[in-house]
Design a protein around this motif. Structure first.
Motif, PDB file in Angstrom:
ATOM      1  N   ASP A  33      -4.473   6.824  -7.478  1.00 25.31           N
ATOM      2  CA  ASP A  33      -4.674   5.402  -7.235  1.00 25.31           C
ATOM      3  C   ASP A  33      -5.973   5.180  -6.461  1.00 25.31           C
ATOM      4  O   ASP A  33      -6.711   6.117  -6.175  1.00 25.31           O
ATOM      5  CB  ASP A  33      -3.481   4.797  -6.489  1.00 25.31           C
ATOM      6  N   ASN A  35      -6.410   4.370  -3.366  1.00 23.92           N
ATOM      7  CA  ASN A  35      -6.447   4.992  -2.031  1.00 23.92           C
ATOM      8  C   ASN A  35      -6.906   6.439  -2.106  1.00 23.92           C
ATOM      9  O   ASN A  35      -7.646   6.907  -1.235  1.00 23.92           O
ATOM     10  CB  ASN A  35      -5.079   4.887  -1.360  1.00 23.92           C
ATOM     11  N   ASP A 119      -5.119  -1.868 -14.047  1.00 23.48           N
ATOM     12  CA  ASP A 119      -4.650  -2.984 -13.216  1.00 23.48           C
ATOM     13  C   ASP A 119      -5.710  -4.086 -13.193  1.00 23.48           C
ATOM     14  O   ASP A 119      -6.738  -3.966 -12.532  1.00 23.48           O
ATOM     15  CB  ASP A 119      -4.357  -2.480 -11.802  1.00 23.48           C
TER      16      ASP A 119
END
Length: 131
Positions: A33, A35, A119
């Protein structure tokens, strides 16, 4: 030909392959992801502080922004990752499609990076943060 030697060599190769698989060596690298991308960019680029990161839909590439115009591109390079920092990047296009949102970024004059992000909301937020 010594059959015992051939059988022993085959057993050794299979044992090494089993150990490599058990340790998770080789194979494809994927970033989970944004992060993960931020942590990796901060580790690879001295003095960079990431604000927002997005990962490509295939998980191979990622981009991280540290603020307006400040961008780090993370790409796989063999068994590791390569990070390149661009200080005057800008968003050229944000285009939602069925397979994700396509971002086109001008890294420097004449160099455009295209990346598809799964996303769509994260891609729009990324574009706003970079601009």
């Amino acid at each position: 030909m010594n059959w015992w030697l051939a059988a022993g060599s085959l057993a050794a190769v299979l044992a090494l392959a089993g150990v490599a698989r058990m340790l998770g060596l080789g194979g494809t690298q994927r970033l989970a992801d944004g992060n993960d991308a931020i942590r990796l960019a901060e580790a690879l680029v001295s003095g960079f502080e990431g604000q927002l990161g997005v990962v490509a839909a295939d998980g191979g590439r990622a981009i991280v922004t540290g603020g307006p115009g400040d961008l780090v591109v993370i790409e796989p390079l063999g068994a590791r990752y390569s990070a390149t920092r661009f200080k005057s990047a800008r968003v050229v296009m944000v285009h939602p499609e069925a397979d994700g949102t396509k971002l086109a970024l001008e890294l420097q004059p004449g160099t455009v990076l295209r990346i598809t992000v799964a996303d769509g909301e994260a891609a729009r937020t990324f574009a706003e943060t970079l601009s």
